[in-house]
Design a protein around this motif. Structure first.
Motif, short mmCIF file in Angstrom:
data_model
loop_
_atom_site.label_atom_id
_atom_site.label_comp_id
_atom_site.label_asym_id
_atom_site.label_seq_id
_atom_site.Cartn_x
_atom_site.Cartn_y
_atom_site.Cartn_z
N ASN A 27 -0.26 24.41 28.41
CA ASN A 27 -0.26 25.01 29.74
C ASN A 27 0.15 26.48 29.72
O ASN A 27 -0.18 27.22 30.65
CB ASN A 27 0.66 24.23 30.68
CG ASN A 27 0.07 22.89 31.04
OD1 ASN A 27 -1.11 22.79 31.34
ND2 ASN A 27 0.88 21.85 30.99
N MET A 31 -1.02 29.65 32.10
CA MET A 31 -0.03 30.40 32.87
C MET A 31 0.02 31.87 32.45
O MET A 31 -0.05 32.77 33.28
CB MET A 31 1.35 29.76 32.67
CG MET A 31 2.41 30.32 33.56
SD MET A 31 2.08 30.14 35.32
CE MET A 31 2.16 28.39 35.52
N ASN A 34 -2.93 34.44 33.29
CA ASN A 34 -3.23 34.72 34.69
C ASN A 34 -2.04 35.43 35.32
O ASN A 34 -0.97 34.85 35.45
CB ASN A 34 -3.56 33.43 35.43
CG ASN A 34 -3.99 33.69 36.85
OD1 ASN A 34 -3.19 34.10 37.69
ND2 ASN A 34 -5.27 33.47 37.14
N ARG A 37 -0.50 33.64 38.49
CA ARG A 37 0.27 32.44 38.17
C ARG A 37 1.61 32.82 37.53
O ARG A 37 2.64 32.22 37.83
CB ARG A 37 -0.52 31.54 37.22
CG ARG A 37 -1.66 30.84 37.88
CD ARG A 37 -2.37 29.91 36.91
NE ARG A 37 -3.47 29.26 37.57
CZ ARG A 37 -4.65 29.07 37.02
NH1 ARG A 37 -4.87 29.46 35.79
NH2 ARG A 37 -5.61 28.47 37.69
N THR A 38 1.58 33.81 36.64
CA THR A 38 2.82 34.27 36.01
C THR A 38 3.76 34.85 37.07
O THR A 38 4.96 34.61 37.05
CB THR A 38 2.52 35.33 34.93
OG1 THR A 38 1.61 34.76 33.99
CG2 THR A 38 3.77 35.75 34.21
N LEU A 40 3.96 34.06 40.24
CA LEU A 40 4.55 32.96 41.00
C LEU A 40 5.63 32.25 40.20
O LEU A 40 6.71 31.93 40.73
CB LEU A 40 3.47 31.96 41.42
CG LEU A 40 2.48 32.45 42.46
CD1 LEU A 40 1.38 31.42 42.66
CD2 LEU A 40 3.16 32.76 43.77
N LEU A 41 5.38 31.99 38.93
CA LEU A 41 6.34 31.31 38.08
C LEU A 41 7.63 32.12 37.95
O LEU A 41 8.73 31.60 38.11
CB LEU A 41 5.74 31.07 36.69
CG LEU A 41 6.65 30.39 35.68
CD1 LEU A 41 6.87 28.93 36.06
CD2 LEU A 41 6.05 30.50 34.28
N GLU A 79 -6.94 38.13 35.72
CA GLU A 79 -7.02 37.89 34.29
C GLU A 79 -7.58 39.13 33.62
O GLU A 79 -8.48 39.78 34.14
CB GLU A 79 -7.92 36.68 33.99
CG GLU A 79 -7.32 35.40 34.56
CD GLU A 79 -8.26 34.22 34.46
OE1 GLU A 79 -9.48 34.42 34.43
OE2 GLU A 79 -7.75 33.10 34.43
#
Length: 186
Positions: A27, A31, A34, A37-38, A40-41, A79
């Motif tokens: 995963n 993560m 992108n 996504r990073t 948000l994490l 990306e």
């Protein structure tokens, strides 16, 4: 591996995880490749500070939002690598023009606050240690410090704060071997 092969990297990591040592969780490829996504994490962790970032899936609807921002800003594809797909917009007029051009590609874009720096720090993580670090310096006429964009680099000794942030970022992503980019600012 390149963001272009994220599906293949995920599949190989998942298939071989029980057969050999894989330093990157399957995963983690999805993560880390992108930027949204990073974002948000990392934004869920108070120790990992991130620039204000907004996601827009449809370019046409983003123009009204662009009027509300303080300039300059950065537009980014979610990306990408080597600093490609990173666009500097000095004003609403330039951002709106760029959004019109990007609308042709029908691709989502990140809108990010601009942090005025001419360098960043790349920290290389191996296991639970910092294996090395460099300060990446942008060309005088560019906002990107990537070597692929003509930037330069010099050795860098990380502070305990940067070390801890880098190790935490690698852990959150699920990568025992990776590079973490950090911008020093207020």
């Amino acid at each position: 591996g390149s963001f272009k092969y994220v599906s293949l990297l995920f599949a190989l990591s998942e298939i071989f995880k029980d057969k050999c040592y894989i330093p990157i969780d399957a995963n983690a490829h999805i993560m880390a490749h992108n930027k949204f996504r990073t974002q948000l994490l990392f934004s869920a962790n108070k120790n990992l500070k991130m620039p204000s970032t907004y996601f827009t899936a449809k370019m046409a609807s983003s123009k009204a939002f662009l009027k509300e921002l303080n300039y300059p800003i950065i537009l980014k594809f979610p990306e990408g690598t080597h600093g490609k797909g990173v666009i500097f917009a000095e004003s609403y007029a330039s951002a709106a023009s760029m959004v019109d051009a990007l609308d042709v590609f029908d691709q989502p874009v990140l809108i990010q606050e601009y942090i005025n720096i001419k360098s960043d720090i790349r920290v290389i993580i191996a296991g639970e240690k910092v294996a090395g670090a460099m300060k990446r310096i942008a060309k005088s006429d560019d906002v990107r410090a990537n070597a692929h964009q003509g930037g330069d680099a010099e050795p860098y000794v990380v502070s305990p704060e940067i070390k801890n942030m880098s190790l935490e970022a690698a852990k959150r992503i699920g990568a025992s071997i990776c590079a973490i980019d950090i911008i020093e600012s207020d």
